[in-house]
Write a protein that holds these residues in place. Sequence first.
Motif, short mmCIF file in Angstrom:
data_model
loop_
_atom_site.label_atom_id
_atom_site.label_comp_id
_atom_site.label_asym_id
_atom_site.label_seq_id
_atom_site.Cartn_x
_atom_site.Cartn_y
_atom_site.Cartn_z
N ALA A 63 20.38 8.53 13.87
CA ALA A 63 19.68 9.75 13.49
C ALA A 63 20.16 10.26 12.13
N ALA A 64 21.48 10.18 11.92
CA ALA A 64 22.02 10.63 10.63
C ALA A 64 21.54 9.74 9.50
N ALA A 65 21.45 8.44 9.76
CA ALA A 65 20.96 7.51 8.73
C ALA A 65 19.53 7.83 8.35
N ARG A 66 18.71 8.11 9.31
CA ARG A 66 17.32 8.43 9.02
C ARG A 66 17.21 9.73 8.23
N GLU A 67 18.05 10.70 8.57
CA GLU A 67 18.03 11.96 7.84
C GLU A 67 18.46 11.76 6.39
N LEU A 68 19.49 10.96 6.18
CA LEU A 68 19.94 10.69 4.82
C LEU A 68 18.89 9.92 4.03
N ARG A 69 18.19 9.02 4.72
CA ARG A 69 17.14 8.25 4.02
C ARG A 69 16.02 9.17 3.56
N VAL A 70 15.66 10.12 4.42
CA VAL A 70 14.61 11.08 4.05
C VAL A 70 15.05 11.91 2.85
N GLN A 71 16.35 12.18 2.74
CA GLN A 71 16.88 12.95 1.61
C GLN A 71 16.90 12.15 0.31
N GLY A 72 16.66 10.83 0.41
CA GLY A 72 16.57 10.02 -0.80
C GLY A 72 17.74 9.10 -1.05
N HIS A 73 18.69 8.95 -0.10
CA HIS A 73 19.85 8.10 -0.29
C HIS A 73 19.46 6.64 -0.07
N ASP A 74 20.12 5.73 -0.82
CA ASP A 74 19.85 4.31 -0.64
C ASP A 74 20.72 3.75 0.47
N PRO A 99 12.14 6.17 -0.64
CA PRO A 99 12.18 7.45 -1.37
C PRO A 99 11.97 7.22 -2.86
N PRO A 100 11.48 8.22 -3.55
CA PRO A 100 11.29 8.08 -5.01
C PRO A 100 12.64 7.92 -5.71
N ARG A 101 12.63 7.29 -6.87
CA ARG A 101 13.86 7.08 -7.63
C ARG A 101 14.43 8.42 -8.06
N LEU A 102 15.77 8.49 -7.97
CA LEU A 102 16.46 9.73 -8.32
C LEU A 102 16.52 9.90 -9.83
N SER A 103 16.56 11.14 -10.26
CA SER A 103 16.73 11.42 -11.68
C SER A 103 18.16 11.15 -12.09
N TYR A 104 18.36 11.03 -13.38
CA TYR A 104 19.71 10.78 -13.90
C TYR A 104 20.65 11.93 -13.53
N GLU A 105 20.17 13.16 -13.60
CA GLU A 105 21.00 14.31 -13.26
C GLU A 105 21.40 14.29 -11.79
N GLU A 106 20.47 13.90 -10.90
CA GLU A 106 20.77 13.85 -9.48
C GLU A 106 21.78 12.75 -9.18
N ILE A 107 21.66 11.63 -9.86
CA ILE A 107 22.63 10.54 -9.67
C ILE A 107 24.02 11.00 -10.07
N ARG A 108 24.13 11.68 -11.20
CA ARG A 108 25.43 12.17 -11.66
C ARG A 108 25.99 13.21 -10.69
N ARG A 109 25.13 14.08 -10.18
CA ARG A 109 25.58 15.11 -9.24
C ARG A 109 26.13 14.48 -7.97
N ARG A 110 25.41 13.49 -7.45
CA ARG A 110 25.87 12.84 -6.21
C ARG A 110 27.15 12.05 -6.45
N ALA A 111 27.25 11.42 -7.61
CA ALA A 111 28.48 10.69 -7.93
C ALA A 111 29.66 11.64 -8.02
N ALA A 112 29.45 12.81 -8.62
CA ALA A 112 30.52 13.80 -8.73
C ALA A 112 30.92 14.33 -7.36
N GLU A 113 29.93 14.55 -6.50
CA GLU A 113 30.24 15.02 -5.14
C GLU A 113 31.02 13.96 -4.37
N GLY A 114 30.62 12.69 -4.53
CA GLY A 114 31.36 11.63 -3.86
C GLY A 114 32.79 11.52 -4.34
N ALA A 115 32.98 11.63 -5.66
CA ALA A 115 34.34 11.59 -6.21
C ALA A 115 35.17 12.77 -5.71
#
Length: 291
Positions: A63-74, A99-115
């Motif tokens: 269920a969590a995987a499906r929710e993350l997929r809907v949010q746009g995660h690969d 999901p549609p391809r993420l913008s450059y800003e969104e990729i950087r934001r998610r990378a920063a959150e992961g770090a």
Amino acid sequence: MRTKEDLNVLRERAIGLRREGKSRREIKQILGPMSNSTLDHALQGVPPPDWTRRPNAKDEARAAARELRVQGHDYEEIANHLGVSKSSVSLWVRDLPVPPRLSYEEIRRRAAEGAHRYWAVEREVREARRASERACAAAEIGELTNREILVAGALTYWCEGMKNKPHRRNDRVVFINSDPALITFFLRFLDVAGVTRDDLIFRVYIHENADAEAAQRCWLELAGAQPSQFRRPVLKRHNPKTVRTNVGENYHGCLRIDVRRSAALYRRIEGWVSAATASCALSDAWAGPVS
């Protein structure tokens, strides 16, 4: 071999037992031996009772995987987040639209959150490891003897203190440093070397945009000296182009310690350094401390 009528009777009895809540094993025990395919045919279209259903241990992860997929995660992001394999993620979410391809800003934001999430945990682990290593190293040293203080203090001075130059001999002991712990140790070294605190002169070196009076009070308390032993602070000109991180309330500049009538002590330090480094193989050009 069972006839069609026998199979119809078997099916009616098997369905009746199934609706009573019997398991497949119990049905076989009641109706007699039969193959799994025969029992499958007899129970076709009849759901098993709820008590025979075993919960899937990965239902929550799915269920969590499906929710993350809907949010746009690969797939890789989902797998890393949930701690499962990419093949499992693919099995769980492959029916969902890509999901549609993420913008450059969104990729950087998610990378920063992961770090940030990674270092929030890793920073504590590393600091605990550092603290353990420091404690083990401190236990190896233990309490220093006066002889060890003389050796360590002489070497400390030779690294940080003022030394004679070939073109200029002063034979004066002058030590300057910004580390309170090192200053405290050097004062202890002077005590062991027989220097009284009355023979010391102190001076604070600090940037002009800092609180020189507060810094001098801190150094005065640390050194356990009298105010009359402190000379006027030396203010360093502030360069706004220089980015300094050592600022704020914890910035106290450097403390300079001058030992009066210290020619004899300087030569003793030279001798202690020579003795401490005598075991090192050096060429004639580098042998002994610079005099």
